[in-house]
Design a protein around this motif. Structure first.
Motif, mmCIF file in Angstrom:
data_model
loop_
_atom_site.group_PDB
_atom_site.id
_atom_site.type_symbol
_atom_site.label_atom_id
_atom_site.label_comp_id
_atom_site.label_asym_id
_atom_site.label_seq_id
_atom_site.Cartn_x
_atom_site.Cartn_y
_atom_site.Cartn_z
ATOM 1 N N UNK A 137 32.174 -58.336 -4.125
ATOM 2 C CA UNK A 137 32.809 -59.149 -3.081
ATOM 3 C C UNK A 137 33.926 -60.013 -3.658
ATOM 4 N N UNK A 138 33.712 -60.580 -4.843
ATOM 5 C CA UNK A 138 34.769 -61.372 -5.498
ATOM 6 C C UNK A 138 35.931 -60.460 -5.870
ATOM 7 N N UNK A 139 35.612 -59.279 -6.399
ATOM 8 C CA UNK A 139 36.666 -58.336 -6.783
ATOM 9 C C UNK A 139 37.522 -57.951 -5.573
ATOM 10 N N UNK A 140 36.868 -57.632 -4.459
ATOM 11 C CA UNK A 140 37.604 -57.220 -3.268
ATOM 12 C C UNK A 140 38.412 -58.375 -2.682
ATOM 13 N N UNK A 141 37.831 -59.583 -2.671
ATOM 14 C CA UNK A 141 38.517 -60.736 -2.081
ATOM 15 C C UNK A 141 39.780 -61.096 -2.850
ATOM 16 N N UNK A 142 39.823 -60.732 -4.151
ATOM 17 C CA UNK A 142 40.968 -61.092 -4.980
ATOM 18 C C UNK A 142 41.805 -59.881 -5.399
ATOM 19 N N UNK A 143 41.512 -58.711 -4.814
ATOM 20 C CA UNK A 143 42.258 -57.484 -5.102
ATOM 21 C C UNK A 143 42.363 -57.227 -6.602
ATOM 22 N N UNK A 144 41.222 -57.331 -7.296
ATOM 23 C CA UNK A 144 41.191 -57.135 -8.747
ATOM 24 C C UNK A 144 41.071 -55.649 -9.046
ATOM 25 N N UNK A 145 42.067 -55.094 -9.730
ATOM 26 C CA UNK A 145 42.065 -53.663 -10.032
ATOM 27 C C UNK A 145 41.072 -53.337 -11.149
ATOM 28 N N UNK A 146 41.082 -54.139 -12.216
ATOM 29 C CA UNK A 146 40.190 -53.902 -13.352
ATOM 30 C C UNK A 146 39.251 -55.096 -13.500
ATOM 31 N N UNK A 152 41.862 -66.142 -18.506
ATOM 32 C CA UNK A 152 41.333 -67.509 -18.523
ATOM 33 C C UNK A 152 42.231 -68.393 -17.654
ATOM 34 N N UNK A 153 41.622 -69.173 -16.794
ATOM 35 C CA UNK A 153 42.385 -70.041 -15.910
ATOM 36 C C UNK A 153 42.793 -69.384 -14.611
ATOM 37 N N UNK A 154 42.356 -68.141 -14.401
ATOM 38 C CA UNK A 154 42.678 -67.438 -13.156
ATOM 39 C C UNK A 154 41.927 -68.088 -11.993
ATOM 40 N N UNK A 155 42.599 -68.268 -10.875
ATOM 41 C CA UNK A 155 42.000 -68.921 -9.711
ATOM 42 C C UNK A 155 41.460 -67.854 -8.764
ATOM 43 N N UNK A 156 40.159 -67.780 -8.624
ATOM 44 C CA UNK A 156 39.528 -66.748 -7.808
ATOM 45 C C UNK A 156 38.981 -67.323 -6.507
ATOM 46 N N UNK A 157 39.234 -66.619 -5.414
ATOM 47 C CA UNK A 157 38.590 -66.952 -4.158
ATOM 48 C C UNK A 157 37.150 -66.442 -4.208
ATOM 49 N N UNK A 158 36.199 -67.293 -3.850
ATOM 50 C CA UNK A 158 34.783 -66.910 -3.845
ATOM 51 C C UNK A 158 34.296 -66.916 -2.396
ATOM 52 N N UNK A 159 34.193 -65.746 -1.763
ATOM 53 C CA UNK A 159 33.709 -65.702 -0.379
ATOM 54 C C UNK A 159 32.206 -65.943 -0.338
ATOM 55 N N UNK A 160 31.779 -66.854 0.488
ATOM 56 C CA UNK A 160 30.372 -67.235 0.522
ATOM 57 C C UNK A 160 29.774 -66.958 1.898
ATOM 58 N N UNK A 161 28.496 -66.613 1.945
ATOM 59 C CA UNK A 161 27.875 -66.217 3.217
ATOM 60 C C UNK A 161 27.578 -67.422 4.100
ATOM 61 N N UNK A 162 27.798 -67.266 5.385
ATOM 62 C CA UNK A 162 27.449 -68.334 6.327
ATOM 63 C C UNK A 162 27.339 -67.749 7.728
ATOM 64 N N UNK A 163 26.649 -68.458 8.584
ATOM 65 C CA UNK A 163 26.518 -68.060 9.990
ATOM 66 C C UNK A 163 26.597 -69.298 10.864
ATOM 67 N N UNK A 164 27.032 -69.095 12.095
ATOM 68 C CA UNK A 164 27.148 -70.194 13.055
ATOM 69 C C UNK A 164 26.182 -70.022 14.229
ATOM 70 N N UNK A 165 26.230 -68.843 14.871
ATOM 71 C CA UNK A 165 25.456 -68.581 16.083
ATOM 72 C C UNK A 165 25.565 -69.745 17.066
#
Length: 398
Positions: A137-146, A152-165
């Motif tokens: 999920x982290x790889x896909x969210x940041x379009x990481x090829x390898x 070092x110092x790369x800024x990664x988006x971390x998608x986290x699970x949540x629900x509202x209902x």
């Protein structure tokens, strides 16, 4: 005689299509809630500390206010230098987050992580964020090829699970906790810990059976108290889980959800008396608008407002882990006969059916680990692109 396309070529392509369709799936471990608008809600993450961390460091990890972490876990914010207090490794706490609607799915996208030496996607996902997200999920969210190469110092988006209902459960106010199942967990044990039922958990997570496996992420409804502040109040829609409290009105007012009532109980915050800018002169709080505290009654500032005490007992910041170091909510609040405005229940389609009837107005989720219409639709464009690419480069045509 026209050339006949070998049958095995068509079969080969069909087989490749099926394989790539499944490879394209970035399997989520959490409950998926489809959405169709850009609104957001308050949600919670169940997080286990991977090492000793200061309160401020935990807050930085998720980009949230340190005070909100303390109040979500009923920790006393008046404790000296509380934001620099060191919380022990393996402590389980609740992290308040904002749950957004992104690409038709509920998720939190407000967390970023700066990589350090020796970090890998797996260590970030499994250790630092305690299994709340997967490496894929982290790889896909940041379009990481390898994924084996991280700067070092790369800024990664971390998608986290949540629900509202729609912040409701069975027609009553609720906040949903994303809970990572542990090896020793059972659905009955999780239900008992969070004052809910097995049936409710199965319905919310669209489970076909009551079995759970380690690493799955369940949406757990926590009973809560919802505000009825006017629409023009900046803290309209404030909702507080039972057994915790929230700070609002620029840290001047604290509101809690205590047993015995579905209504918020608001008092001057512990910080208000030392802050000249608060000017809290009432025990009846009606929202915060344009820097002004809205009240209907006027009285002198009191450290404790009159009436039944409904504020949860506060604890000092924990310094070690005990068997009871799980900040679970108190028993569900009961109606005191007052009329409470409850939002309409979310109408989220279920991807599976359960035997019998669900509780009235119970939300339905979609557990992506099972066969999910949501996942199939979300990944269909990718699968089709791969399919047409194969068709293009093949020396044969369909």
């Amino acid at each position: 005689m026209p050339n006949q396309k070998p049958v095995f070529i068509s079969f080969y392509k069909a087989l490749l299509f099926i394989i790539f369709t499944n490879v394209a799936l970035v399997t989520s471990k959490s409950t998926i809630e489809p959405c169709s608008n850009s609104d957001s809600c308050n949600s919670l993450l169940g997080y286990t500390l991977y090492t000793d961390l200061k309160v401020a460091e935990v807050a930085s990890l998720f980009q949230v206010d340190p005070i909100s972490i303390l109040t979500a876990n009923a920790i006393d914010i008046s404790y000296p230098d509380v934001e620099n207090h060191i919380l022990p490794a393996q402590l389980f706490i609740k992290i308040p987050i904002l749950c957004s609607c992104v690409d038709g799915i509920r998720k939190s996208v407000s967390t970023n992580y700066k990589t350090r030496p020796q970090d890998t996607l797996s260590s970030i996902a499994d250790s630092i964020y305690a299994g709340l997200v997967s490496a894929d999920q982290i790889r896909e969210a940041n379009s990481i090829a390898d994924p084996t190469v991280l700067d070092v110092g790369e800024n990664l988006l971390v998608p986290l699970p949540c629900t509202c209902f729609n912040n409701t459960d069975n027609g009553l106010p609720a906040i949903y906790l994303s809970y990572v199942v542990k090896p020793v967990d059972t659905l009955a044990g999780i239900a008992a810990s969070y004052s809910t039922t097995i049936t409710d958990l199965m319905n919310v997570n669209a489970m076909g059976s009551s079995s759970v496996k380690a690493g799955d992420i369940l949406a757990v409804p926590l009973s809560a108290c919802a505000s009825n502040f006017p629409k023009y109040a900046s803290d309209r829609g404030l909702i507080v889980p039972n057994g915790s409290y929230a700070i609002t009105a620029s840290h001047c007012v604290q509101c809690s959800c205590g047993p015995g009532s579905l209504n918020l109980y608001c008092t001057p915050a512990s910080l208000a008396q030392s802050s000249a800018g608060c000017n809290v002169t009432s025990c009846t709080y009606g929202g915060y608008s344009n820097g002004t505290i809205i009240t209907w009654l006027s009285s002198s500032l009191q450290p404790r407002c009159p009436g039944p005490r409904q504020f949860p007992p506060l604890v000092a910041p924990p310094s070690y882990v005990t068997r009871d170091s799980v900040f679970a909510p108190a028993p569900a609040p009961q109606s005191d006969g007052a009329i409470t405005t409850v939002p309409k229940t979310s109408t989220v389609p279920s991807t599976g059916s359960l035997p019998g009837l669900p509780p009235a107005l119970a939300p339905f989720g979609s557990l992506s680990d099972a066969s999910s219409l949501v996942n199939s639709l979300a990944t269909l464009p990718t699968a089709l692109m791969i399919y047409f690419l194969i068709k293009l480069i093949s020396p044969f045509s369909l």
